[in-house]
Design a protein around this motif. Structure first.
Motif, short mmCIF file in Angstrom:
data_model
loop_
_atom_site.label_atom_id
_atom_site.label_comp_id
_atom_site.label_asym_id
_atom_site.label_seq_id
_atom_site.Cartn_x
_atom_site.Cartn_y
_atom_site.Cartn_z
N GLU A 176 6.39 -1.13 -6.55
CA GLU A 176 6.38 -1.25 -5.09
C GLU A 176 5.30 -0.36 -4.48
O GLU A 176 4.58 -0.77 -3.55
N ASP A 177 5.19 0.87 -4.98
CA ASP A 177 4.17 1.78 -4.46
C ASP A 177 2.77 1.27 -4.75
O ASP A 177 1.86 1.38 -3.91
N GLU A 178 2.57 0.72 -5.94
CA GLU A 178 1.25 0.21 -6.29
C GLU A 178 0.90 -1.02 -5.45
O GLU A 178 -0.25 -1.17 -5.01
N ARG A 179 1.85 -1.87 -5.22
CA ARG A 179 1.60 -3.03 -4.36
C ARG A 179 1.17 -2.59 -2.96
O ARG A 179 0.24 -3.15 -2.38
N ALA A 180 1.86 -1.58 -2.43
CA ALA A 180 1.53 -1.08 -1.10
C ALA A 180 0.13 -0.46 -1.07
O ALA A 180 -0.64 -0.66 -0.12
N LEU A 181 -0.21 0.28 -2.12
CA LEU A 181 -1.53 0.90 -2.21
C LEU A 181 -2.63 -0.16 -2.26
O LEU A 181 -3.64 -0.06 -1.55
N PHE A 182 -2.43 -1.17 -3.08
CA PHE A 182 -3.44 -2.22 -3.23
C PHE A 182 -3.59 -3.02 -1.93
O PHE A 182 -4.70 -3.42 -1.56
N ALA A 183 -2.48 -3.24 -1.24
CA ALA A 183 -2.53 -3.97 0.02
C ALA A 183 -3.26 -3.16 1.09
O ALA A 183 -4.00 -3.71 1.92
N ARG A 184 -3.08 -1.86 1.06
CA ARG A 184 -3.71 -1.00 2.07
C ARG A 184 -5.23 -0.99 1.92
O ARG A 184 -5.96 -1.08 2.92
N TYR A 185 -5.71 -0.87 0.69
CA TYR A 185 -7.14 -0.68 0.48
C TYR A 185 -7.90 -1.97 0.14
O TYR A 185 -9.13 -1.98 0.17
N GLN A 186 -7.18 -3.03 -0.20
CA GLN A 186 -7.83 -4.32 -0.48
C GLN A 186 -8.97 -4.18 -1.50
O GLN A 186 -10.11 -4.57 -1.27
N PHE A 187 -8.63 -3.64 -2.64
CA PHE A 187 -9.63 -3.41 -3.69
C PHE A 187 -10.21 -4.73 -4.20
O PHE A 187 -9.50 -5.73 -4.31
N ASP A 188 -11.48 -4.69 -4.55
CA ASP A 188 -12.11 -5.81 -5.25
C ASP A 188 -11.95 -5.67 -6.76
O ASP A 188 -11.90 -6.68 -7.48
N ALA A 189 -11.89 -4.43 -7.24
CA ALA A 189 -11.83 -4.20 -8.68
C ALA A 189 -11.19 -2.84 -8.95
O ALA A 189 -11.17 -1.96 -8.08
N MET A 190 -10.69 -2.70 -10.16
CA MET A 190 -10.15 -1.43 -10.62
C MET A 190 -10.81 -1.08 -11.95
O MET A 190 -11.08 -1.96 -12.78
N LEU A 225 -1.32 -2.22 -13.30
CA LEU A 225 -1.78 -3.45 -13.95
C LEU A 225 -1.02 -4.66 -13.44
O LEU A 225 -1.58 -5.75 -13.30
N VAL A 226 0.26 -4.46 -13.13
CA VAL A 226 1.07 -5.54 -12.55
C VAL A 226 0.54 -5.89 -11.16
O VAL A 226 0.37 -7.06 -10.82
N ALA A 227 0.28 -4.85 -10.36
CA ALA A 227 -0.23 -5.08 -9.01
C ALA A 227 -1.58 -5.79 -9.04
O ALA A 227 -1.85 -6.70 -8.25
N ALA A 228 -2.45 -5.39 -9.97
CA ALA A 228 -3.75 -6.03 -10.10
C ALA A 228 -3.60 -7.48 -10.54
O ALA A 228 -4.30 -8.38 -10.05
N ARG A 229 -2.67 -7.73 -11.46
CA ARG A 229 -2.44 -9.10 -11.94
C ARG A 229 -1.96 -10.00 -10.81
O ARG A 229 -2.43 -11.14 -10.67
N GLU A 230 -1.07 -9.49 -9.99
CA GLU A 230 -0.54 -10.28 -8.88
C GLU A 230 -1.61 -10.64 -7.87
O GLU A 230 -1.55 -11.70 -7.24
N ARG A 231 -2.60 -9.78 -7.73
CA ARG A 231 -3.68 -10.03 -6.76
C ARG A 231 -4.89 -10.71 -7.41
O ARG A 231 -5.90 -10.90 -6.74
N ARG A 232 -4.76 -11.04 -8.70
CA ARG A 232 -5.86 -11.68 -9.44
C ARG A 232 -7.14 -10.85 -9.34
O ARG A 232 -8.25 -11.36 -9.16
#
Length: 241
Positions: free
Chosen positions: A175-189, A203-210
């Motif tokens: 949940e925390d990783e999903r929120a972090l990724f949504a906040r910053y809208q990363f293109d890559a990790m 890795l789960v959060a990145a997978r969900e966002r493709r």
């Protein structure tokens, strides 16, 4: 005097120290970082000063076995520890957690080095870096990248004043990783293939966002792995407890 020298710096090493302490074993934990959280049992902090100095330490302290539970990317200490143990005629055991494995839904790009990852990133990308405080230089040189760095220790950013730094230590929830990724809208990790559960949620959060993940592979030339879990290592150490 300690029969077991435990090379620490990981959660697995902490668990090994806890079990050895519970069993009343004669051991000492060696930590490279002065800022690492305290472990159960006695400690020494800082480097050994090279292979010859480590051999002298093993001989002077009466160490009978070196239990190496350092990080999979500790590319220098593990080979040196094995050579020193051989010269001092003491046993060497290595614990290393299993690497992460990609799923069919992952968009990983395997790279051999941090430099390769930095060179491969698209111009102007928003990048999430989880490679450690001392591994940032290749990315800091890319002035076109917008960087968010998550690290335990305070990083040296040089002259860069536009880097977002998040000081935090895992484990991290999905949940925390999903929120972090949504906040910053990363293109890559960019991350190292450290393995383990504490930071796998990213890795789960990145997978969900493709999202593209540049996965730095583990260094070559590391000693053979004897154990994959703290429990396995402690079982191998039973003759020294």
């Amino acid at each position: 005097m300690a029969r077991i020298l435990l090379l620490g710096g990981t959660e697995e090493a902490r668990r090994v120290a806890e079990m050895l302490d519970e069993k009343g074993a004669s051991f000492i934990v060696s930590l490279a970082s002065a800022s690492a959280s305290p472990y159960p049992g006695p400690e020494r902090r800082g480097g050994f000063g090279g292979e010859d100095a480590m051999v002298r330490y093993l001989e002077n302290e009466g160490v009978e076995v070196v239990a190496d539970a350092t990080h999979p990317f500790a590319a220098e200490i593990s080979p040196m520890a094995k050579r020193a143990a051989k010269r001092a005629k003491v046993r060497y055991l290595r614990l290393e957690r299993r690497p992460w494995r990609r799923s069919a839904a992952d968009r990983w790009i395997d790279v051999r080095s941090l430099e390769e990852a930095a060179a491969a990133l698209d111009n102007g990308s928003d990048v999430f870096l989880t490679v450690g405080a001392h591994s940032l230089q290749p990315f800091l040189m890319r002035r076109d990248l917008r960087l968010v760095v998550r690290t335990i220790e305070k990083p040296d950013l040089g002259t860069r004043r536009d880097v977002t730094v998040i000081r935090d230590r895992g484990p991290f929830s999905i949940e925390d990783e999903r929120a972090l990724f949504a906040r910053y809208q990363f293109d890559a990790m960019v991350t190292k293939n450290s393995g383990g559960d504490a930071t796998a949620a990213k890795l789960v959060a990145a997978r969900e966002r493709r999202m593209l993940v540049y996965m730095v592979q583990r260094p070559r030339g590391q000693p053979w792995v004897n154990c994959r879990t703290p429990e396995q290592l402690v079982r191998r150490l039973r003759w020294y407890i």
